[in-house]
Motif scaffolding. Structure first.
Motif, PDB file in Angstrom:
ATOM      1  N   PHE A  39       7.739 -23.672 -24.271  1.00  0.00           N
ATOM      2  CA  PHE A  39       7.478 -24.318 -22.986  1.00  0.00           C
ATOM      3  C   PHE A  39       7.059 -23.279 -21.947  1.00  0.00           C
ATOM      4  O   PHE A  39       6.187 -23.520 -21.109  1.00  0.00           O
ATOM      5  N   PRO A  83      14.163 -30.103 -19.411  1.00  0.00           N
ATOM      6  CA  PRO A  83      12.725 -29.918 -19.619  1.00  0.00           C
ATOM      7  C   PRO A  83      11.937 -31.157 -19.193  1.00  0.00           C
ATOM      8  O   PRO A  83      10.868 -31.041 -18.584  1.00  0.00           O
ATOM      9  N   LEU A  84      12.484 -32.349 -19.475  1.00  0.00           N
ATOM     10  CA  LEU A  84      11.774 -33.567 -19.087  1.00  0.00           C
ATOM     11  C   LEU A  84      11.577 -33.620 -17.574  1.00  0.00           C
ATOM     12  O   LEU A  84      10.498 -33.995 -17.094  1.00  0.00           O
ATOM     13  N   PHE A  87       8.638 -31.477 -16.632  1.00  0.00           N
ATOM     14  CA  PHE A  87       7.331 -32.062 -16.982  1.00  0.00           C
ATOM     15  C   PHE A  87       7.035 -33.292 -16.126  1.00  0.00           C
ATOM     16  O   PHE A  87       5.873 -33.539 -15.785  1.00  0.00           O
ATOM     17  N   ILE A 137       3.049 -34.923 -22.887  1.00  0.00           N
ATOM     18  CA  ILE A 137       4.272 -34.135 -23.097  1.00  0.00           C
ATOM     19  C   ILE A 137       5.475 -34.881 -22.534  1.00  0.00           C
ATOM     20  O   ILE A 137       6.551 -34.882 -23.131  1.00  0.00           O
ATOM     21  N   THR A 141       8.916 -35.636 -24.694  1.00  0.00           N
ATOM     22  CA  THR A 141      10.030 -34.736 -24.393  1.00  0.00           C
ATOM     23  C   THR A 141      11.317 -35.544 -24.260  1.00  0.00           C
ATOM     24  O   THR A 141      11.372 -36.481 -23.452  1.00  0.00           O
ATOM     25  N   ASN A 145      18.397 -31.492 -23.171  1.00  0.00           N
ATOM     26  CA  ASN A 145      18.102 -30.330 -24.003  1.00  0.00           C
ATOM     27  C   ASN A 145      18.518 -30.551 -25.452  1.00  0.00           C
ATOM     28  O   ASN A 145      18.137 -29.813 -26.339  1.00  0.00           O
TER      29      ASN A 145
END
Ligand code: FEO
Length: 146
Positions: A39, A83-84, A87, A137, A141, A145
Motif C-alpha cells: 500500500f 486501510p479502507l 482509500f 481498491i 479492501t 486490518n
C-alpha cells in the motif's frame, strides 16, 4: 493569454495538485509505519503522479504568458484508522479534484478560452481513470486490518 481570473484559477489548481501529492505521501508514510509496504508503494506512486499533474499546470501557466505562483500548502492528515478509511479518503479527495477540474473547464467555456479548454481535456480524462482506480481498491479492501 490568460485572464487574471483564469490565471488565479489555474494557480489554485496547481497548488491543489501539490496538496493532493502531500496527502498521498502522508498515506505512504502511514502505510510504511503500519508494515503495509505494498500500500505504501502504491501511495508513493500516486504522490509522484500528483506532482506530475502540478508540473503540467506549472508549465502551462508559464507557457501561456502567466506566472505560476506557489502558495501555502495545508498539512495533510497523517493517520487513518484502517486501510479502507485511507482509500475512502483518497476516493473522496479524487471526486473533489474532478469537481474542481470541471469548474475550471466551465470557466474556460465561459471565457471562450479554447486553449485552456484543450489543456484541461487531459485532466478530465485522467480523473475518470483516477476515480476508477482508487474506487476499485475501496471495493476490495476489507474494513479492518484483519
Ligand atoms: Fe491530480 Fe489525483 O488528481
Amino acid at each position: 493569454m490568460l485572464s487574471e481570473k483564469m490565471q488565479d484559477a489555474l494557480n489554485a489548481q496547481m497548488n491543489w495538485e501539490i496538496y493532493s501529492a502531500h496527502i498521498y505521501l502522508s498515506m505512504a508514510a502511514h502505510f510504511s509505519g503500519a508494515g503495509l509496504s505494498g500500500f505504501s508503494t502504491w501511495m508513493y506512486a500516486q504522490y509522484q503522479e500528483e506532482m506530475f499533474h502540478a508540473m503540467r499546470f506549472f508549465n502551462y501557466i508559464n507557457e501561456a504568458g502567466g506566472h505560476a505562483k506557489l502558495g501555502t500548502i495545508d498539512a495533510p492528515p497523517y493517520e487513518w484508522k484502517t486501510p479502507l478509511a485511507a482509500f475512502e479518503n483518497a476516493l473522496e479527495h479524487e471526486q473533489g479534484v474532478t469537481a474542481r477540474i470541471n469548474d475550471l473547464a466551465d470557466l474556460a467555456i465561459a471565457e471562450k478560452n479554447h486553449a485552456v479548454g484543450i489543456f484541461l481535456q487531459w485532466f478530465i480524462s485522467e480523473q475518470v481513470e483516477e476515480e476508477d482506480t482508487v474506487g476499485d481498491i475501496v471495493v476490495f479492501t476489507p474494513p479492518t486490518n484483519a
